[in-house]
Design an enzyme around this catalytic site. Structure first.
Site, PDB file in Angstrom:
ATOM      1  N   HIS A 166       0.834  -1.218   0.000  1.00 25.87           N
ATOM      2  CA  HIS A 166       0.000   0.000   0.000  1.00 25.87           C
ATOM      3  C   HIS A 166       0.866   1.264   0.000  1.00 25.87           C
ATOM      4  CE1 HIS A 166      -3.273  -2.746   1.382  1.00 25.87           C
ATOM      5  NE2 HIS A 166      -2.285  -3.271   2.097  1.00 25.87           N
ATOM      6  N   SER A 287      14.294  22.395 -15.219  1.00 26.17           N
ATOM      7  CA  SER A 287      13.092  23.202 -15.432  1.00 26.17           C
ATOM      8  C   SER A 287      13.526  24.557 -15.962  1.00 26.17           C
ATOM      9  CB  SER A 287      12.347  23.358 -14.105  1.00 26.17           C
ATOM     10  OG  SER A 287      11.545  24.521 -14.139  1.00 26.17           O
ATOM     11  N   LYS A 293      15.485  22.265 -10.028  1.00 27.48           N
ATOM     12  CA  LYS A 293      14.824  21.026 -10.425  1.00 27.48           C
ATOM     13  C   LYS A 293      15.702  20.093 -11.243  1.00 27.48           C
ATOM     14  CE  LYS A 293      10.717  20.414 -10.671  1.00 27.48           C
ATOM     15  NZ  LYS A 293       9.486  19.959 -10.046  1.00 27.48           N
ATOM     16  N   GLU A 300       9.274   9.159 -16.325  1.00 29.68           N
ATOM     17  CA  GLU A 300       7.869   9.539 -16.493  1.00 29.68           C
ATOM     18  C   GLU A 300       7.359   9.118 -17.871  1.00 29.68           C
ATOM     19  OE1 GLU A 300       9.226  13.569 -14.936  1.00 29.68           O
ATOM     20  OE2 GLU A 300       7.052  13.725 -14.870  1.00 29.68           O
TER      21      GLU A 300
END
Ligand code: ARG
Length: 471
Positions: A166, A287, A293, A300
């Site tokens: 979980h 970024s 970043k 992704e």
């Protein structure tokens, strides 16, 4: 008036005998597949060369004609490979583009190549050859990724990290064990491609349009020449079957699913909140506004691309469902889906192999996280069962009470004093503290398939041996 085909007619030179006019421009646009099936050129030429050689061996073609055809096809092959080949949309597909160019090169014998053959068995054999190559590519791509995970597993056979259910801390596990979980998944993926390849390795060439042919062809000869185990046994099935493409897409979808699951773990693990792994500049992007970043874009995208591969599988299943035997033009829609899924899978495997090789585990973060979240609560319950002979349900209850106490105090289980523990159960002794440490916890999990470092080392060695990499 002569009955000979009029080459100046707008009607198709290959099948235009009964056609007076050419197709509507939109008809041509929806009908033509050359825009994508030109990717089959090498398979098409290989199939045609095998067919021509067989026709000659069977006395259906003269060896002179067959030689001219074989040579001419090699010329077409090198023209296409040199680039700039003038593919013509009015010739519909790769099969007719190759044949038309062959005709320009060698003249009349080119027209004899299509004896005892149809585009239906031609496309079936071309596409099978292509998909078979992709199975091989998938198998070696998967093996490369397995090796990358194996290297991680060996390096970190005894590094502790939290195991999750979980996405909540469950029990401590070893880094190597987690890496080997992916090796197991990939091994199943690999075997799916191996199985699919074996099943698809029958040659449909010679089924002709659908019913076979009256010419005395030798289908065993063409099957062997093209590396197939045998010819397909039913001509109707041969031209209407796309199971090989569906199996390839199914195996690809499951494999892509596995890639997407690890991609998701990489996204989570590389976040500032987790800091389990670090990906180098080679596998991240910045970024344009936030200078701090470092985004795991490749991970992704891998997570997302699974949708594309599954989409291709769903699309082809939907195309094929309900089609009556045998060939229907619907089936021309098979190629773009398979091409895209194969490209996506191979890119995904390569990217994941790169990232797994690149990622640096942060052992301190992993160990700290492994020790938090009451991760050794099960070890404590097991100790109560083993040492005090409590029924497991009672041990579970005692441990739960101790966890609640620790939580109320804002500390972890090993931070409770012996006296505090004995308030909950008087039988608890000092040696309980040994099982509350994460190192001991993972070392104790020696059941077959468990996370103990020695198990991990043994499994890693087994996989290396199976991959032929043993020292
Ligand atoms: N371009 C076609 C395809 O990909 C080749 C087979 C055409 N056969 C036919 N009977 N029109 O399916």
């Amino acid at each position: 008036m002569s009955d000979a085909p009029d080459p100046s007619s707008a009607a198709n030179a290959m099948w235009g005998g009964r056609f007076a006019a050419g197709p509507d421009a939109i008809m041509q646009a929806i009908n033509a597949s050359i825009g994508f099936d030109k990717r089959l050129y090498a398979q098409d030429i290989r199939g045609s060369r095998a067919h021509a050689a067989m026709l000659a061996a069977q006395g259906i073609l003269t060896s002179r004609d067959a030689e001219a055809i074989g040579e001419g096809l090699l010329t077409v092959l090198s023209e296409i490979e040199a680039g700039g080949f003038p593919f013509r949309v009015e010739l519909e597909d790769i099969h007719m583009n190759v044949e038309a160019r062959l005709k320009e090169l060698i003249g009349e014998p080119a027209g004899r190549l299509h004896t005892a053959r149809s585009r239906n068995d031609q496309v079936a054999v071309d596409f099978r050859l292509w998909v078979r190559d992709q199975c091989d590519a998938a198998i070696s791509g998967i093996e490369a990724l397995m090796r990358a995970f194996l290297a991680q597993a060996e390096a970190g056979a005894d590094w502790v990290m939290p195991g999750f259910t979980h996405l909540q801390t469950a029990q401590p596990v070893t880094w190597g064990h987690h890496m080997l979980a992916y090796v197991e998944m990939l091994a199943r993926d690999r075997s799916r491609f191996v199985d699919a390849r074996a099943r698809m390795n029958e040659c449909p060439l010679g089924a002709a349009a659908l019913a076979g042919t009256g010419f005395p062809i030798d289908r065993h000869m063409t099957a062997a020449a093209l590396g197939f185990d045998r010819p397909t046994a039913n001509s109707l099935d041969s031209v209407s079957d796309r199971d090989f493409a569906l199996e390839f897409l199914s195996a690809s979808a499951i494999c892509a699913l596995h890639l997407s699951r690890f991609a998701e773990e990489l996204v989570i693990w590389s976040s500032a909140q987790f800091r389990f792994v670090r990906l180098s500049d080679r596998w991240t992007t910045g970024s344009s506004i936030m200078p701090q970043k470092k985004n795991p874009d490749a991970a992704e995208l891998l997570r997302a691309k699974m949708g594309r591969v599954l989409g291709a599988a769903v699309a082809l299943f939907t195309v094929m469902k309900g089609l009556p035997l045998t060939y229907s033009k619907d089936m021309q829609e098979d190629k773009e889906q398979v091409f895209d899924a194969a490209d996506t899978l191979m890119l995904g495997l390569a990217a994941m192999t790169g990232m797994v090789g690149d990622m640096q585990a942060n052992r301190e973060s992993l160990a700290a996280a492994a020790a938090s979240g009451f991760s050794t609560a099960t070890d404590l319950a097991d100790w109560l069962v083993r040492e005090l002979n409590l029924p497991f349900r009672d041990a579970h209850h005692v441990t739960g009470t101790l966890v609640a106490r620790a939580e109320a105090r804002g500390c972890d289980l090993p931070d409770l004093s012996l006296a505090e523990m004995q308030e909950v159960h008087p039988g608890i002794r000092e040696d309980v503290f040994a099982v509350l440490g994460v190192e001991n916890s993972v070392r104790s999990r020696t059941s077959y398939g468990g996370t103990a470092p020695d198990n991990v080392r043994a499994q890693a060695a087994r996989w290396k041996e199976l991959l032929g990499d043993a020292a």
